[in-house]
Write an enzyme that holds these catalytic residues in place. Structure first.
Site, PDB file in Angstrom:
ATOM      1  N   LYS A   1      46.599  36.338  42.128  1.00 39.85           N
ATOM      2  CA  LYS A   1      46.585  35.036  41.091  1.00 39.85           C
ATOM      3  C   LYS A   1      47.606  35.754  39.454  1.00 39.85           C
ATOM      4  O   LYS A   1      48.361  35.137  39.031  1.00 39.85           O
ATOM      5  CB  LYS A   1      45.585  34.503  40.419  1.00 39.85           C
ATOM      6  CG  LYS A   1      44.959  33.951  41.148  1.00 39.85           C
ATOM      7  CD  LYS A   1      43.223  32.982  40.348  1.00 39.85           C
ATOM      8  CE  LYS A   1      42.525  31.916  41.207  1.00 39.85           C
ATOM      9  NZ  LYS A   1      41.302  31.914  40.893  1.00 39.85           N
TER      10      LYS A   1
ATOM     11  N   LYS B   1      45.758  28.666  54.929  1.00 34.72           N
ATOM     12  CA  LYS B   1      44.531  27.619  54.625  1.00 34.72           C
ATOM     13  C   LYS B   1      45.559  27.102  53.580  1.00 34.72           C
ATOM     14  O   LYS B   1      45.379  26.819  53.033  1.00 34.72           O
ATOM     15  CB  LYS B   1      43.699  29.362  53.459  1.00 34.72           C
ATOM     16  CG  LYS B   1      42.233  28.471  53.512  1.00 34.72           C
ATOM     17  CD  LYS B   1      41.864  29.123  52.280  1.00 34.72           C
ATOM     18  CE  LYS B   1      40.698  28.390  51.422  1.00 34.72           C
ATOM     19  NZ  LYS B   1      40.428  29.273  50.266  1.00 34.72           N
TER      20      LYS B   1
ATOM     21  N   LYS C   1      43.986  23.059  48.009  1.00 33.44           N
ATOM     22  CA  LYS C   1      44.011  22.621  46.777  1.00 33.44           C
ATOM     23  C   LYS C   1      45.015  22.097  46.259  1.00 33.44           C
ATOM     24  O   LYS C   1      45.760  21.554  45.589  1.00 33.44           O
ATOM     25  CB  LYS C   1      42.580  21.606  46.109  1.00 33.44           C
ATOM     26  CG  LYS C   1      41.680  22.669  45.349  1.00 33.44           C
ATOM     27  CD  LYS C   1      40.467  22.243  45.141  1.00 33.44           C
ATOM     28  CE  LYS C   1      39.758  23.988  43.732  1.00 33.44           C
ATOM     29  NZ  LYS C   1      38.395  23.810  43.961  1.00 33.44           N
TER      30      LYS C   1
END
Ligand code: TRP
Length: 334
Positions: free
Chosen positions: A116, A198, A201
């Site tokens: 991140k 993966k 969202k």
């Protein structure tokens, strides 16, 4: 009496973005299935979600939507404790304490923190660094036995174990040491446009994921575009045929059939047929959730009352753990 013998489960979902069938198959479906056998506590992790940039109006909408979605999918607030993390102030309090039981080096090694930080170098805030301590607080407050999580969160659960053991060793038995449990095989859902990644969202490509609340026609369209491969054999082989295998995984999850049986069912059929069948099974599998959501998301008073009752039940347990913690550490509590 029986209640007390059940193992305690805790898990949470962040109210960021729209939830996908990856979240549904990998997490929510499991949460629902565990409700009878375990003493389940589920939370909307809203405190975690401000570690990245999120607009207030988006956060507000997402928390209500995730609540409606969980209830729509089958989380039963009579069976399980369902609440919003920020409604129970003990989460923030225990985080501070656990910060003092987490080594800088341990937090720095977390893969998610490194990822991140790279993704948003302009906002590597201390909260992002501290994210695992908050997650440990979530888990440890409730004397949790099992934490169902995806692979990407396992490292955080491991750190929660380390923190719990360290605290117990220094101060005496205080926290139950939790165990992370991965969802059963086949539950990992990949992106439709890039099946080696993966399904996420936060993906920028809207065709890469099926959202739980997608309309049937969007589901059909997205599956029709799904990336497969140039041969035409329908076979479960994630290494060599990630796209086709992903479609079989999704079909298996929504029909409840074994992947091997699904493979047989499609023997000799073409990809267009497979995609149409997967789309139909998915749309059908999500239908009741979508319909319930339509209804529940308008019942704001009901949603707030569920949040309130959930927070009261959670607080009761959290308070007991915290009073032990304060006492063990020598805080004066008049
Ligand atoms: N970090 C988790 C995720 O993004 C959500 C979460 C917050 C969680 N607190 C938790 C999961 C405690 C399990 C236990 O998926």
């Amino acid at each position: 009496m029986e209640q007390e013998q059940k193992k305690r489960v805790f898990s949470a979902v962040q109210p960021t973005g729209s939830l996908t069938i990856g979240n549904y198959i990998g997490a929510i479906k499991n949460f629902i299935a565990m409700q009878d056998e375990y003493d389940c506590i589920y939370a909307v992790a809203d405190l975690h979600s401000i570690t990245v940039d999120i607009k207030p109006e988006i956060l507000r909408k997402n928390v209500t939507d995730v609540t409606a979605l969980f209830l729509a999918a089958g989380i039963d607030p009579e069976k399980s404790v369902f609440f919003v993390q920020s409604h129970v102030h003990e989460h923030a309090e225990l985080t501070w304490i656990l910060n003092c039981y987490t080594q800088f080096g341990e937090a720095k090694r977390m893969t998610q923190f490194k990822d991140k930080s790279k993704k948003a170098p302009e906002n590597v805030n201390v909260g992002l660094f501290d994210y695992p301590s908050l997650m440990a607080a979530d888990i440890l407050l409730y004397q949790t036995d099992c934490v169902p999580v995806g692979k990407d969160q396992m490292q955080h659960v491991e750190l929660a174990r380390t923190i719990a053991e360290r605290f117990n060793n220094r101060n005496g038995q205080t926290f139950r040491v939790p165990e992370g449990v991965l969802p059963k095989l086949g539950a990992k859902v990949q992106s439709l446009s890039n099946p080696s990644a993966k399904m996420s969202k936060s993906d920028v490509d809207p065709n890469s994921s099926i959202l739980i609340l997608d309309k049937p026609e969007d589901i059909v369209r997205k599956f029709r575009r799904a990336v497969t491969d140039s041969d035409s054999e329908i076979r479960y082989d994630p290494t060599n045929k990630p796209g086709v295998s992903n479609l079989l995984t999704i079909y298996s999850a929504f029909t409840g059939k074994d992947v091997k049986d699904c493979e047989k069912e499609f023997c000799g059929k073409d990809y267009a047929y497979l995609k149409a069948q997967v789309a139909e099974a998915t749309a059908e599998g999500l239908r009741s959730t979508r319909e319930n959501f339509e209804r529940l998301s308008k019942q704001k008073d009901y949603l707030f009352s569920v949040m309130k009752t959930g927070a009261e039940k959670a607080s009761y347990i959290a308070r007991r753990t915290m009073s032990k913690v304060w006492r063990k550490l020598g805080f004066v509590r008049p």
